[in-house]
Design an enzyme around this catalytic site. Structure first.
Site, mmCIF file in Angstrom:
data_model
loop_
_atom_site.group_PDB
_atom_site.id
_atom_site.type_symbol
_atom_site.label_atom_id
_atom_site.label_comp_id
_atom_site.label_asym_id
_atom_site.label_seq_id
_atom_site.Cartn_x
_atom_site.Cartn_y
_atom_site.Cartn_z
ATOM 1 N N THR A 1 0.851 -1.191 0.000
ATOM 2 C CA THR A 1 0.000 0.000 0.000
ATOM 3 C C THR A 1 0.884 1.236 0.000
ATOM 4 O O THR A 1 1.915 1.266 0.659
ATOM 5 C CB THR A 1 -0.857 -0.013 1.283
ATOM 6 O OG1 THR A 1 -1.716 -1.119 1.227
ATOM 7 C CG2 THR A 1 -1.660 1.278 1.452
ATOM 8 N N ARG B 1 -13.286 -8.043 -1.639
ATOM 9 C CA ARG B 1 -12.627 -7.798 -0.351
ATOM 10 C C ARG B 1 -12.179 -6.332 -0.249
ATOM 11 O O ARG B 1 -11.636 -5.754 -1.187
ATOM 12 C CB ARG B 1 -11.418 -8.725 -0.227
ATOM 13 C CG ARG B 1 -10.613 -8.576 1.057
ATOM 14 C CD ARG B 1 -9.436 -7.671 0.864
ATOM 15 N NE ARG B 1 -8.577 -7.595 2.049
ATOM 16 C CZ ARG B 1 -7.647 -6.672 2.231
ATOM 17 N NH1 ARG B 1 -7.441 -5.748 1.316
ATOM 18 N NH2 ARG B 1 -6.904 -6.667 3.307
ATOM 19 N N VAL B 2 -12.414 -5.714 0.902
ATOM 20 C CA VAL B 2 -11.954 -4.347 1.172
ATOM 21 C C VAL B 2 -11.144 -4.370 2.463
ATOM 22 O O VAL B 2 -11.557 -5.002 3.440
ATOM 23 C CB VAL B 2 -13.152 -3.376 1.321
ATOM 24 C CG1 VAL B 2 -12.686 -1.998 1.785
ATOM 25 C CG2 VAL B 2 -13.908 -3.256 -0.004
ATOM 26 N N GLY B 3 -10.001 -3.689 2.469
ATOM 27 C CA GLY B 3 -9.149 -3.678 3.663
ATOM 28 C C GLY B 3 -9.288 -2.393 4.462
ATOM 29 O O GLY B 3 -10.323 -1.709 4.426
ATOM 30 N N ASP B 4 -8.230 -2.052 5.177
ATOM 31 C CA ASP B 4 -8.257 -0.898 6.076
ATOM 32 C C ASP B 4 -8.181 0.444 5.365
ATOM 33 O O ASP B 4 -8.634 1.467 5.900
ATOM 34 C CB ASP B 4 -7.067 -0.988 7.040
ATOM 35 C CG ASP B 4 -5.733 -0.957 6.278
ATOM 36 O OD1 ASP B 4 -5.525 -1.852 5.428
ATOM 37 O OD2 ASP B 4 -4.917 -0.042 6.502
ATOM 38 N N THR C 1 0.149 0.962 6.355
ATOM 39 C CA THR C 1 0.293 -0.087 5.359
ATOM 40 C C THR C 1 0.320 -1.415 6.117
ATOM 41 O O THR C 1 0.548 -1.439 7.320
ATOM 42 C CB THR C 1 1.585 0.104 4.532
ATOM 43 O OG1 THR C 1 1.668 -0.916 3.548
ATOM 44 C CG2 THR C 1 2.819 0.062 5.402
ATOM 45 N N GLY C 2 0.047 -2.506 5.429
ATOM 46 C CA GLY C 2 0.106 -3.794 6.110
ATOM 47 C C GLY C 2 -1.140 -4.625 5.877
ATOM 48 O O GLY C 2 -1.912 -4.373 4.954
ATOM 49 N N GLY D 1 -4.564 -5.506 6.196
ATOM 50 C CA GLY D 1 -5.721 -4.684 6.532
ATOM 51 C C GLY D 1 -6.667 -5.301 7.533
ATOM 52 O O GLY D 1 -7.235 -4.600 8.385
HETATM 53 N N1 GLY Z 1 -3.440 -2.365 3.910
HETATM 54 C C1 GLY Z 1 -4.028 -2.644 2.667
HETATM 55 C C2 GLY Z 1 -5.006 -3.728 2.689
HETATM 56 O O1 GLY Z 1 -4.945 -4.604 3.528
HETATM 57 O O2 GLY Z 1 -5.870 -3.720 1.852
#
Ligand code: GLY
Length: 276
Positions: free
Chosen positions: A143, A171-174, A194-195, A197
């Site tokens: 990210t 799928r949606v992350g942080d 970053t990382g 999510g």
């Molecule tokens: N940090 C980005 C994600 O997990 O989508």
């Protein structure tokens, strides 16, 4: 980090700093720094964003500024090079914070954001096969994000991503979730994450860092405490960029590497792939 990625990070830092030096806002500096990274195709965002398991590139981004606490975000957006600019439009021209899916894409098209060629259609996969592929997930991240402080004392934060390697369609992350992937408040600071999510969301890490900054610890101390909990409680992995309105900053990660850097206009930008 490859030499091309290092050169791109330096160029992105220079773009952001020169905007600030000319009196530009932290928000614009963050957006344009991230645009350089999205455009490069060298990171997991914009042109370089991962494909989901059905072969479609669905991206997430968010941006926030710390004076008014205004924020904008897009999730599962397709077919644009700069999701970060779509997020800024959400913030600046709507009363909303988050737009998702085809309607986020349509919104970006309305503002004529630069289109991105969509990958060739994949074979239609059975859901069994999609799930099997997902179980072989490798934890590659990448990210992109930025934080900035402008001459008026306002901080801003942003992030843009293609998600994680081998993720389920949808799928949606942080990254587009305010308080998880980004947060910015002039009373505390700006945070870009970053990382992995799923772990970052469970602890609402960006807001947690800001809340702890309010209690007076340094950015480095705060992030270390939050990351200890992230690892212990949810086996998480992450990296954080943190900048306070007083100009204190830290870059901390509990991943083996994190390509990142900073610049205050003196000498050359500092870019490294390991911080502690
Ligand atoms: N940090 C980005 C994600 O997990 O989508």
């Amino acid at each position: 980090m490859t030499s091309s990625q290092a050169a791109c990070l330096r160029a992105a830092l220079q773009v952001g700093y020169h905007l600030l030096d000319r009196g530009g806002s932290a928000l614009i500096a963050v957006e344009h720094t991230i645009r350089v990274l999205e455009r490069s195709g060298l990171f997991n965002a914009g042109r370089g964003a991962y494909l989901q398991l059905d072969g479609v590139r669905r991206m997430d981004a968010s941006i926030m500024e710390g004076d008014s606490l205004r924020a904008g975000a897009v999730a599962s957006i397709e077919g644009v090079v700069h999701p970060i600019s779509a997020a800024r439009y959400v913030m600046e021209v709507t009363e909303h914070v988050l737009l998702v899916g085809p309607m986020a894409t349509k919104f970006a098209q309305h503002f004529k954001l630069e289109p991105q060629k969509r990958p060739a259609p994949q074979l239609v996969l059975s859901y069994d096969l999609v799930l099997k592929r997902m179980r072989t997930t490798r934890n590659r991240h990448g990210t992109v994000g930025a934080v900035a402080l402008d001459q008026s004392g306002t901080v801003a934060a942003g992030a843009s991503t293609g998600g994680i390697d081998r993720m389920l369609p949808g799928r949606v992350g942080d990254t587009p979730i305010i308080g998880c992937g980004v947060y910015a408040d002039n009373e505390t600071g700006a945070v870009s994450m970053t990382g992995w999510g799923e772990s970052i969301m469970r602890l609402a890490v960006a807001k947690e860092i800001c809340d702890r900054l309010r209690r007076g610890s340094t950015p480095g101390q705060v992030v270390r405490v939050v990351f200890q909990r992230l690892v212990k409680k949810v086996h998480g992995s992450a990296g954080a960029l943190v900048l306070t309105p007083q100009g204190r900053f830290t870059i901390v990660h509990v991943t083996p590497h994190m390509a990142a850097g900073w610049w205050d206009g003196k000498g050359e930008p500092t870019v490294k792939d390991r911080f502690q």
